[in-house]
Design an enzyme around this catalytic site. Structure first.
Site, short mmCIF file in Angstrom:
data_model
loop_
_atom_site.label_atom_id
_atom_site.label_comp_id
_atom_site.label_asym_id
_atom_site.label_seq_id
_atom_site.Cartn_x
_atom_site.Cartn_y
_atom_site.Cartn_z
N ASN A 9 0.87 -1.18 0.00
CA ASN A 9 0.00 0.00 0.00
C ASN A 9 0.90 1.23 0.00
OD1 ASN A 9 -1.84 2.04 0.46
ND2 ASN A 9 -2.14 1.55 2.63
N HIS A 97 -9.47 1.82 4.80
CA HIS A 97 -8.19 1.99 5.48
C HIS A 97 -8.37 3.04 6.59
CE1 HIS A 97 -4.07 3.17 6.29
NE2 HIS A 97 -3.71 2.02 5.75
N GLU A 99 -6.68 5.48 7.51
CA GLU A 99 -6.43 6.87 7.10
C GLU A 99 -7.65 7.45 6.39
OE1 GLU A 99 -2.75 6.11 5.08
OE2 GLU A 99 -1.85 5.63 7.03
N GLY A 177 2.49 2.95 10.61
CA GLY A 177 3.48 4.00 10.41
C GLY A 177 4.21 4.43 11.68
N SER A 217 3.30 -1.45 10.51
CA SER A 217 4.75 -1.54 10.75
C SER A 217 5.32 -2.93 10.45
CB SER A 217 5.09 -1.11 12.18
OG SER A 217 4.74 0.25 12.36
P1 PGA Z 1 2.85 0.79 7.59
O1 PGA Z 1 1.40 1.03 6.95
O2 PGA Z 1 3.35 -0.55 7.11
O3 PGA Z 1 3.69 1.93 7.10
O4 PGA Z 1 2.67 0.80 9.07
C1 PGA Z 1 0.48 -0.04 6.79
C2 PGA Z 1 -0.79 0.48 6.16
O5 PGA Z 1 -1.17 1.62 6.41
O6 PGA Z 1 -1.44 -0.24 5.37
#
Ligand code: PGA
Length: 259
Positions: A9, A97, A99, A177, A217
């Site tokens: 992603n 998602h 976000e 993140g 992460s």
């Molecule tokens: P990340 O994001 O691996 O940077 O933690 C995962 C995601 O938002 O799908």
């Protein structure tokens, strides 16, 4: 047997040139492996066409999109129809998602409509669920996951064909993140809960074939222990999926775990 599934992603990262460079590099690396693993790259919308041209010549990985609208066409300025994504050879579309839930106020009810629209166009939705840190700390994790699954999948029918599948991604918001991934035990506990939910709703056969991804992460040094858990069938990867070498390392780690 559920084939491992890794989804990159990219969020709002990588322009068209960077996308092509990544795709070419990934193809080159994938030539060296023939184990069963499914890979999906979800670039920004603007890269989909270029990627679809590259992909049509080889099927080493699939294309996914990060979002779509639930209508096929109409007066929805700035939105993207699932029909357009299907035309770009997208096989997977992320839905809900965190976000999108947080910054664009997407509700589980809207996610339900999107999931149905994605199936209607013979693509596979990847429905994202997950709790915030505050919700985890106040012991609400399972209530939140249950509510997101109940509303988001409410009147969804999973098509009975090879074209499309339902994928669920458990992504604890506090792990996205941040560098703080859930422990394999924390993730497995929620994945087991999700599989039971699917079994209650659609029965044992559906539950045993639905792929459940962990996201938050995920990196080359933690993917193997996560993948070792019975109910973790793959990963939804943000930051670490932007670099083709890191992504390929995670492919190799996943294969070494499943062998
Ligand atoms: P990340 O994001 O691996 O940077 O933690 C995962 C995601 O938002 O799908």
């Amino acid at each position: 047997m559920r084939i491992p599934l890794l989804i990159a992603n990219w969020k709002m990262n990588h322009n068209v040139n960077e996308t092509i460079k990544f795709a070419t590099g990934l193809e080159r690396n994938l030539d060296k492996i023939d184990e069963a693993i499914d890979l999906v790259v979800c670039p920004p919308f603007t890269s989909l066409y270029s990627l679809s041209v590259i992909i049509s010549e080889s099927a080493a990985f699939e294309i996914g999109a990060q979002n779509c609208h639930f209508e096929t066409s109409g007066a929805f300025t700035g939105e993207i129809s699932p029909a357009f994504l299907a035309e770009m050879n997208c096989r997977y579309v992320l839905v809900g998602h965190s976000e999108r839930r947080q910054h664009f106020f997407e509700t589980s009810e809207a996610c339900e409509k999107k999931i149905k629209a994605i199936f209607k166009h013979d693509m596979s939705p990847v429905y994202c669920v997950g709790e915030t840190l505050e919700q985890r700390q106040s012991q609400k994790t399972f209530d939140i996951i249950s509510e997101q699954l109940t509303k988001g999948l409410n009147s969804v029918t999973i098509p009975n064909n090879e074209e499309a599948e339902l994928v669920i991604a458990y992504e604890p918001v506090w792990a996205i993140g941040t560098g703080n991934n859930a422990t394999p035990e924390q993730a497995e506990e929620v994945h087991t809960f999700i599989r039971h939910f699917i079994e209650k709703k659609w029965g044992q056969e559906q539950a045993s074939k639905t792929r459940l991804l962990y996201g938050g992460s995920v990196k080359p040094d933690n993917i193997k222990v996560l993948m070792a858990k019975e109910n973790i069938d793959g990963a939804l990867i943000g930051g670490a999926s932007l670099d083709v070498d890191l992504f390929f390392k995670m492919v190799k780690e996943t294969i070494s775990q499943t062998n």
